[in-house]
Design a protein around this motif. Structure first.
Motif, PDB file in Angstrom:
ATOM      1  N   GLU A  67       0.810  -1.208   0.000  1.00  0.00           N
ATOM      2  CA  GLU A  67       0.000   0.000   0.000  1.00  0.00           C
ATOM      3  C   GLU A  67       0.852   1.271   0.000  1.00  0.00           C
ATOM      4  OE1 GLU A  67      -3.922   0.177   2.341  1.00  0.00           O
ATOM      5  OE2 GLU A  67      -2.430   1.072   3.661  1.00  0.00           O
ATOM      6  N   LEU A  68       0.309   2.318  -0.620  1.00  0.00           N
ATOM      7  CA  LEU A  68       0.920   3.646  -0.609  1.00  0.00           C
ATOM      8  C   LEU A  68      -0.041   4.629   0.042  1.00  0.00           C
ATOM      9  CD1 LEU A  68       2.279   4.333  -4.203  1.00  0.00           C
ATOM     10  CD2 LEU A  68       3.600   4.390  -2.109  1.00  0.00           C
ATOM     11  N   THR A  69       0.479   5.537   0.848  1.00  0.00           N
ATOM     12  CA  THR A  69      -0.295   6.665   1.344  1.00  0.00           C
ATOM     13  C   THR A  69       0.410   7.913   0.858  1.00  0.00           C
ATOM     14  OG1 THR A  69      -1.077   5.473   3.291  1.00  0.00           O
ATOM     15  CG2 THR A  69      -1.201   7.879   3.364  1.00  0.00           C
ATOM     16  N   ILE A  70      -0.343   8.721   0.113  1.00  0.00           N
ATOM     17  CA  ILE A  70       0.209   9.915  -0.514  1.00  0.00           C
ATOM     18  C   ILE A  70      -0.527  11.138   0.006  1.00  0.00           C
ATOM     19  CG2 ILE A  70       0.513  11.104  -2.723  1.00  0.00           C
ATOM     20  CD1 ILE A  70       0.674   8.329  -4.022  1.00  0.00           C
ATOM     21  N   SER A  71       0.234  12.145   0.365  1.00  0.00           N
ATOM     22  CA  SER A  71      -0.300  13.441   0.780  1.00  0.00           C
ATOM     23  C   SER A  71      -0.444  14.305  -0.465  1.00  0.00           C
ATOM     24  CB  SER A  71       0.661  14.101   1.776  1.00  0.00           C
ATOM     25  OG  SER A  71       0.274  15.430   2.027  1.00  0.00           O
ATOM     26  N   LEU A  72      -1.678  14.732  -0.766  1.00  0.00           N
ATOM     27  CA  LEU A  72      -1.927  15.632  -1.885  1.00  0.00           C
ATOM     28  C   LEU A  72      -1.826  17.050  -1.346  1.00  0.00           C
ATOM     29  CD1 LEU A  72      -4.951  13.801  -3.509  1.00  0.00           C
ATOM     30  CD2 LEU A  72      -2.522  13.555  -4.038  1.00  0.00           C
ATOM     31  N   ARG A  73      -0.964  17.857  -1.969  1.00  0.00           N
ATOM     32  CA  ARG A  73      -0.632  19.177  -1.425  1.00  0.00           C
ATOM     33  C   ARG A  73      -0.888  20.290  -2.436  1.00  0.00           C
ATOM     34  NH1 ARG A  73       4.804  17.793   2.017  1.00  0.00           N
ATOM     35  NH2 ARG A  73       3.869  16.060   3.146  1.00  0.00           N
ATOM     36  N   THR A  74      -1.109  21.481  -1.885  1.00  0.00           N
ATOM     37  CA  THR A  74      -1.335  22.638  -2.748  1.00  0.00           C
ATOM     38  C   THR A  74      -0.064  22.988  -3.507  1.00  0.00           C
ATOM     39  OG1 THR A  74      -0.734  24.237  -1.043  1.00  0.00           O
ATOM     40  CG2 THR A  74      -3.067  23.611  -1.172  1.00  0.00           C
ATOM     41  N   CYS A  75      -0.250  23.616  -4.646  1.00  0.00           N
ATOM     42  CA  CYS A  75       0.911  24.011  -5.451  1.00  0.00           C
ATOM     43  C   CYS A  75       1.558  25.283  -4.917  1.00  0.00           C
ATOM     44  CB  CYS A  75       0.511  24.194  -6.908  1.00  0.00           C
ATOM     45  SG  CYS A  75      -0.767  25.416  -7.181  1.00  0.00           S
ATOM     46  N   THR A  76       0.850  26.033  -4.104  1.00  0.00           N
ATOM     47  CA  THR A  76       1.387  27.307  -3.635  1.00  0.00           C
ATOM     48  C   THR A  76       2.190  27.171  -2.348  1.00  0.00           C
ATOM     49  OG1 THR A  76      -0.744  27.733  -2.590  1.00  0.00           O
ATOM     50  CG2 THR A  76      -0.364  28.716  -4.753  1.00  0.00           C
ATOM     51  N   ALA A  77       1.570  26.641  -1.310  1.00  0.00           N
ATOM     52  CA  ALA A  77       2.246  26.582  -0.011  1.00  0.00           C
ATOM     53  C   ALA A  77       2.603  25.161   0.415  1.00  0.00           C
ATOM     54  CB  ALA A  77       1.372  27.231   1.058  1.00  0.00           C
ATOM     55  N   GLY A  78       2.224  24.184  -0.382  1.00  0.00           N
ATOM     56  CA  GLY A  78       2.534  22.806  -0.043  1.00  0.00           C
ATOM     57  C   GLY A  78       1.738  22.259   1.123  1.00  0.00           C
ATOM     58  N   GLU A  79       0.579  22.880   1.399  1.00  0.00           N
ATOM     59  CA  GLU A  79      -0.266  22.413   2.503  1.00  0.00           C
ATOM     60  C   GLU A  79      -1.050  21.181   2.075  1.00  0.00           C
ATOM     61  OE1 GLU A  79      -2.317  26.122   2.487  1.00  0.00           O
ATOM     62  OE2 GLU A  79      -1.490  26.660   4.447  1.00  0.00           O
ATOM     63  N   GLU A  80      -1.164  20.231   2.986  1.00  0.00           N
ATOM     64  CA  GLU A  80      -1.911  19.023   2.689  1.00  0.00           C
ATOM     65  C   GLU A  80      -3.399  19.339   2.571  1.00  0.00           C
ATOM     66  OE1 GLU A  80      -1.106  14.868   4.230  1.00  0.00           O
ATOM     67  OE2 GLU A  80      -2.864  15.441   5.411  1.00  0.00           O
ATOM     68  N   VAL A  81      -4.002  18.827   1.504  1.00  0.00           N
ATOM     69  CA  VAL A  81      -5.423  18.999   1.259  1.00  0.00           C
ATOM     70  C   VAL A  81      -6.157  17.686   1.502  1.00  0.00           C
ATOM     71  CG1 VAL A  81      -7.138  19.553  -0.515  1.00  0.00           C
ATOM     72  CG2 VAL A  81      -4.986  20.809  -0.427  1.00  0.00           C
ATOM     73  N   GLU A  82      -5.518  16.597   1.140  1.00  0.00           N
ATOM     74  CA  GLU A  82      -6.158  15.283   1.208  1.00  0.00           C
ATOM     75  C   GLU A  82      -5.081  14.211   1.226  1.00  0.00           C
ATOM     76  OE1 GLU A  82      -9.360  12.815  -1.540  1.00  0.00           O
ATOM     77  OE2 GLU A  82      -9.043  14.934  -1.898  1.00  0.00           O
ATOM     78  N   ARG A  83      -5.477  13.015   1.648  1.00  0.00           N
ATOM     79  CA  ARG A  83      -4.587  11.854   1.578  1.00  0.00           C
ATOM     80  C   ARG A  83      -5.217  10.795   0.703  1.00  0.00           C
ATOM     81  NH1 ARG A  83      -1.706  10.965   7.464  1.00  0.00           N
ATOM     82  NH2 ARG A  83      -0.864  13.090   7.562  1.00  0.00           N
ATOM     83  N   LEU A  84      -4.366  10.148  -0.050  1.00  0.00           N
ATOM     84  CA  LEU A  84      -4.779   9.073  -0.940  1.00  0.00           C
ATOM     85  C   LEU A  84      -4.061   7.809  -0.491  1.00  0.00           C
ATOM     86  CD1 LEU A  84      -6.120   8.110  -3.615  1.00  0.00           C
ATOM     87  CD2 LEU A  84      -4.080   8.941  -4.789  1.00  0.00           C
ATOM     88  N   THR A  85      -4.821   6.805  -0.097  1.00  0.00           N
ATOM     89  CA  THR A  85      -4.240   5.519   0.308  1.00  0.00           C
ATOM     90  C   THR A  85      -4.784   4.452  -0.627  1.00  0.00           C
ATOM     91  OG1 THR A  85      -4.080   6.211   2.614  1.00  0.00           O
ATOM     92  CG2 THR A  85      -4.018   3.844   2.188  1.00  0.00           C
TER      93      THR A  85
END
Length: 70
Positions: free
Chosen positions: A34-52
């Motif tokens: 399994e992979l867990t990926i943090s989806l982040r904004t392009c501007t500040a790199g803030e996490e918006v969602e996680r994809l597992t």
């Protein structure tokens, strides 16, 4: 008649849409299953969602990278 390429899996499609819109990502957890990926904004790199996902297409796209910027 040539076969059409199979559409990307739903997990891979979600990540590709994120990338196309300029979002970045980072792998938070990688296991053999399994992979867990943090989806982040392009501007500040803030996490918006996680994809597992256990999707092999997603794992193939990410490869050994830790971040989308690599």
């Amino acid at each position: 008649m040539p076969q059409k390429a199979a559409p990307p899996s739903s997990a891979l499609a979600a990540l590709l849409r994120w990338e196309e819109r300029g979002g970045t990502w980072a792998v938070l957890n990688r296991s053999p299953r399994e992979l867990t990926i943090s989806l982040r904004t392009c501007t500040a790199g803030e996490e918006v969602e996680r994809l597992t996902s256990d999707d092999t297409d997603l794992a193939g796209h990410v490869g050994d990278r830790v971040r989308s910027e690599e």
